[in-house]
Scaffold this motif. Structure first.
Motif, short mmCIF file in Angstrom:
data_model
loop_
_atom_site.label_atom_id
_atom_site.label_comp_id
_atom_site.label_asym_id
_atom_site.label_seq_id
_atom_site.Cartn_x
_atom_site.Cartn_y
_atom_site.Cartn_z
N SER A 546 0.87 -1.39 0.30
CA SER A 546 -0.24 0.15 0.11
C SER A 546 1.10 1.22 -0.66
CB SER A 546 -0.83 -0.15 1.37
OG SER A 546 -0.19 0.49 2.26
N SER A 547 0.19 2.15 -0.23
CA SER A 547 1.43 4.26 0.23
C SER A 547 1.92 3.87 1.17
CB SER A 547 -0.15 5.07 -0.19
OG SER A 547 -1.01 5.19 0.49
N LEU A 548 1.68 3.24 2.18
CA LEU A 548 2.50 2.95 3.68
C LEU A 548 2.80 2.55 3.74
CD1 LEU A 548 -0.43 2.18 6.33
CD2 LEU A 548 0.01 4.30 5.31
N GLY A 549 3.86 2.44 2.48
CA GLY A 549 4.94 1.40 2.36
C GLY A 549 5.34 0.46 2.98
N PRO A 550 6.55 -0.39 2.63
CA PRO A 550 7.23 -1.61 3.19
C PRO A 550 7.70 -1.95 4.32
CG PRO A 550 8.75 0.11 1.81
CD PRO A 550 8.06 0.55 1.64
N VAL A 551 6.11 -1.92 5.44
CA VAL A 551 6.59 -1.96 6.07
C VAL A 551 4.82 -2.66 6.90
CG1 VAL A 551 5.88 -0.20 8.79
CG2 VAL A 551 7.02 0.56 6.94
N SER A 552 5.86 -3.93 7.85
CA SER A 552 5.07 -4.62 8.47
C SER A 552 4.70 -4.67 9.69
CB SER A 552 5.73 -6.02 9.00
OG SER A 552 4.42 -6.88 9.81
N ILE A 580 -3.87 2.87 8.14
CA ILE A 580 -4.59 1.99 7.47
C ILE A 580 -6.04 1.46 6.98
CG2 ILE A 580 -4.72 -0.72 8.49
CD1 ILE A 580 -2.43 -0.01 10.29
N ASP A 581 -7.09 1.89 7.77
CA ASP A 581 -7.98 2.14 7.90
C ASP A 581 -8.41 2.86 6.45
OD1 ASP A 581 -8.59 0.89 10.75
OD2 ASP A 581 -9.36 2.39 11.39
N ARG A 582 -8.23 4.12 6.27
CA ARG A 582 -8.50 4.54 4.56
C ARG A 582 -7.42 3.42 4.05
NH1 ARG A 582 -6.77 10.65 6.84
NH2 ARG A 582 -9.00 11.39 7.81
N GLU A 583 -6.85 3.53 4.36
CA GLU A 583 -5.93 2.32 2.72
C GLU A 583 -7.02 1.03 2.60
OE1 GLU A 583 -3.31 2.20 0.43
OE2 GLU A 583 -3.16 4.76 1.49
N VAL A 584 -7.29 0.77 3.39
CA VAL A 584 -7.76 -0.74 3.59
C VAL A 584 -9.02 -0.44 2.69
CG1 VAL A 584 -9.44 -2.77 4.83
CG2 VAL A 584 -7.18 -1.71 5.37
N GLN A 585 -9.65 0.52 2.99
CA GLN A 585 -11.12 1.12 2.58
C GLN A 585 -10.94 1.30 0.92
OE1 GLN A 585 -13.13 4.72 4.65
NE2 GLN A 585 -14.63 4.51 2.77
N ALA A 586 -9.73 2.06 0.84
CA ALA A 586 -9.15 2.33 -0.86
C ALA A 586 -9.21 1.15 -1.10
CB ALA A 586 -8.37 3.16 -0.59
N LEU A 587 -8.77 -0.36 -1.03
CA LEU A 587 -8.14 -1.20 -1.54
C LEU A 587 -9.82 -1.26 -1.46
CD1 LEU A 587 -5.05 -2.79 -0.30
CD2 LEU A 587 -4.78 -1.59 -2.49
N VAL A 588 -10.90 -2.23 -1.42
CA VAL A 588 -11.51 -2.28 -1.02
C VAL A 588 -12.88 -1.64 -2.04
CG1 VAL A 588 -14.30 -2.95 -0.05
CG2 VAL A 588 -11.92 -3.60 0.97
#
Length: 684
Positions: A546-552, A580-588
């Motif tokens: 995601s746009s948050l980058g390569p971070v676990s 994280i919630d925004r990225e999840v919503q964007a992917l769905v």
């Protein structure tokens, strides 16, 4: 299978026996037994009579209270008249003493007794000595009952009641079942699909057979072998086969059998188990479901389970303390290695960990051949094809498939198990039983048809989605009104970002189809939303896609073969959680948009499959190919707008999706089914 070994003296070594000692070998036991016999004699001596004084007895005789008199060598007995019995009943008010004879000890030298009896004009008799009946009831019966009672108590205490319940003194005895595996014929030939695990255990077998080979070079065999893996992969069977190959005794028990309600019982059972195993070495001790016994002691700061912790401490001490030369191997099996205590996993205890994973295609074929040895197969059955249709199935799942197919063939009165029965058995394991009796109205049936057609069409046209093998609107399982069965062409162990995006779009295809056709979604897409949201969350938190980058951003503490997660604890801020919630919503939302574009551009194909489903209810892959044409795979494919695309010049490097991932996303997931829950059940 022999249930026990022979002792050096040739007697069977029964569990729980106290070194062959008899309960009557102690002098104290005989003293207690004699005292008990005297007590019983006193208790039974006056049973059924009323003992009175001799003078009182003679007074009752003179007053003609007796109907009949019996004179013995040293006693006299008088039976009361009926009138006296009635009067006694009125006085005693039902106490149960009325009618019992009166007995008194006769005084020697009383010559007036016979004259008094004759004067009272009663029937009388005399006995020269006590009869055998009196001797039996007064002496033999009490002593015999005392012996029987004492023996029963001692057997209960020493655990020698055979098949009865355990005795008081057997709480600390191990419940391990001892088997001699060569009698059962279970060897490595009966194990398939886990060749790497078998190779790891071959060394254990060689050491048990020829220990001098390793001792000569100063080598030390691992004290413990831990078998870890998902449920149903054959961990217990592998342990039994190891003992069968080595030809040594096999102690088998579950971790939960150590723990009782009394503190200290489990530790005593552990000590007793290792004592028995050391006496029968070389041997194998197998503890199934080790997590019930070896759960980490750091699971909570406050509280705890003292009995389990003491049992675990004793197991740790025994595994670290028994003699290496005893040729005693401890094997454990668990599907939850992440919760085991670290002290149990260190070298010196469970030195070696063997992964017993789900089999690949070739392994599944071998497993099917083993389970189908006693099944009469039809000429159209190809076990290789069945193995290809069951990716991610464990050994237990494959055994269930073969058994279900045989039951279906018997139900249909067939002479052999055919291909149709195997296909139906696979669907039963994947999607559940058909519910032909469930009747739904025409509108709901039409919604389900377009819903499943939406799943199938989006997955068919997107190049990275799994192929669709079957679409059905027949209700199955727990509330599913229809399902779309998707199976990968081959076993997959990695997933790329594009494959995850296409899988999410396929999941959203059913809900989007409902919106496009009927103008609004239904509750049938609830499970699709859960799966799509779960995939999106793992892409953001676990895989760095995601746009948050390569971070676990996940707190993963080890493999979870059961797909269970404990209480969620995060190590990031509230701001990151919001992102994280925004990225999840964007992917769905993106997956929903891609599915909508595909369905709008290919509306005719959607209507075509939905109409066919309403007509026949089940559409196979061959018919889908006739309706839509073959599925286009890479290189070349269909983009998100339904147009063919050229293969990428530099394909993206695959990203591992197996490390610590939930099975909802792992490539080895056995069930890739998009189902429609029953609207009456509500969102699931």
């Amino acid at each position: 299978m022999a249930d026990h070994e022979k002792t050096p003296k040739g007697r069977p070594d029964k569990p729980g026996r106290l070194a062959g000692r008899s309960p009557f070998s102690s002098p104290a036991a005989w003293l207690v037994l004699i005292a008990l016999a005297v007590f019983l004699f006193r208790a039974f001596q006056d049973v059924g009579v009323r003992r009175i004084g001799y003078s009182q007895w003679k007074e009752m005789l003179r007053s003609q209270s007796f109907e009949r008199v019996v004179v013995g060598p040293d006693w006299v007995r008088g039976y009361p008249r009926p009138a006296e019995v009635a009067a006694e009943n009125d006085r005693d008010k039902g106490k149960g003493q009325a009618g019992l004879p009166y007995v008194a000890t006769r005084m020697t030298g009383d010559d007036e007794l016979i004259k008094d009896i004759e004067k009272s004009k009663v029937e009388y008799d005399a006995v020269s000595s006590s009869g055998m009946g009196d001797v039996f009831w007064v002496w033999v019966a009490p002593i015999a009952l005392g012996l029987l009672f004492w023996g029963w108590v001692m057997r209960r205490m020493t655990g020698q009641m055979g098949q009865g319940p355990p005795g008081v003194m057997t709480f600390g005895k191990s419940k391990a079942r001892i088997h001699m595996e060569p009698d059962t014929g279970i060897t490595f030939k009966d194990v398939a699909g886990i060749d790497e695990a078998v190779e790891e255990l071959q060394e254990i077998v060689e050491f048990l057979k020829t220990p001098e080979k390793y001792r000569r070079l100063g080598g030390r065999i691992p004290k413990g072998v831990l078998l870890v893996g998902p449920p149903g992969t054959g961990k217990t069977l592998l342990a039994r086969a190891t003992a069968g190959e080595a030809g040594v005794p096999f102690f088998s028990l579950s971790g939960s059998e150590f723990v009782e309600m009394f503190v200290g019982v489990g530790a005593a059972r552990v000590r007793d188990l290792f004592q028995q195993a050391t006496a029968k070495a070389p041997c194998i001790v197998f503890i199934d479901e080790l997590d019930a016994l070896g759960k980490s002691r750091n699971s909570g700061i406050m509280g705890g389970h003292d009995e389990r912790e003491q049992t675990l401490n004793q197991l740790l001490a025994e595994m670290d303390g028994f003699d290496n030369r005893a040729s005693l191997i401890v094997m454990g099996a668990t599907n939850r290695p992440e919760i085991l205590d670290p002290a149990l996993m260190r070298p010196g205890r469970f030195d070696r960990q063997v992964l017993v994973d789900r089999p690949d295609k070739r392994g599944r074929e071998k497993i099917l051949q083993i389970h189908a040895r006693n099944v009469k197969l039809g000429p159209d059955v190809d076990l290789r094809s069945v193995a290809a249709r069951t990716p991610g199935f464990a050994g237990a799942d494959l055994a269930n498939v073969v058994n279900e197919a045989a039951l279906l063939a018997a139900r249909r009165n067939k002479s052999a198990v055919g291909r149709a029965e195997f296909e139906e058995a696979i669907e039963r394991v994947v999607a559940g039983l058909e519910k032909k009796s469930r009747r739904i109205n025409e509108r709901e049936k039409e919604i389900v048809a377009f819903h499943e057609s939406g799943h199938a069409l989006v997955s068919w046209l997107l190049p990275n989605a799994d192929r669709v093998t079957k679409v059905s609107i027949i209700p199955r399982g727990l509330g599913a009104l229809g399902y779309t069965l998707q199976l990968p062409i081959e076993d997959r162990y990695l997933l790329t970002r594009s494959e995850l995006r296409d899988r999410m779009a396929g999941l959203m295809g059913g809900r989007v189809a409902e919106e496009e056709i009927f103008g609004e979604p239904s509750t049938g897409a609830s499970n699709d939303l859960q799966q799509a949201t779960g995939l999106a969350r793992m892409m953001v938190r676990d895989y760095g896609m995601s746009s948050l980058g390569p971070v676990s951003l996940s707190d993963d503490h080890g493999p979870t073969f059961l797909g269970l997660k404990g209480p969620e604890s995060r190590s990031y801020s509230d701001r990151t959680a919001l992102e994280i919630d925004r990225e999840v919503q964007a992917l769905v939302t993106e997956a929903q948009g891609r599915a909508r574009d595909v369905l709008r551009r290919h509306r005719d194909k959607l209507d075509m499959l939905a109409a066919r489903l309403l007509a026949v209810e089940v559409v196979e892959e061959e018919e889908i190919v006739r309706l839509w044409g073959p599925k286009v795979e890479r290189p070349g494919g269909i983009d998100s707008h339904g147009h063919e695309e050229a293969p990428p010049e530099h394909p993206s490097r695959p990203v591992s999706a197996a490390g610590g991932a939930s099975h909802a996303c792992a490539p080895s997931a056995p069930k890739a089914v998009a189902g429609t829950p029953d609207p009456e059940r509500g969102p699931t």
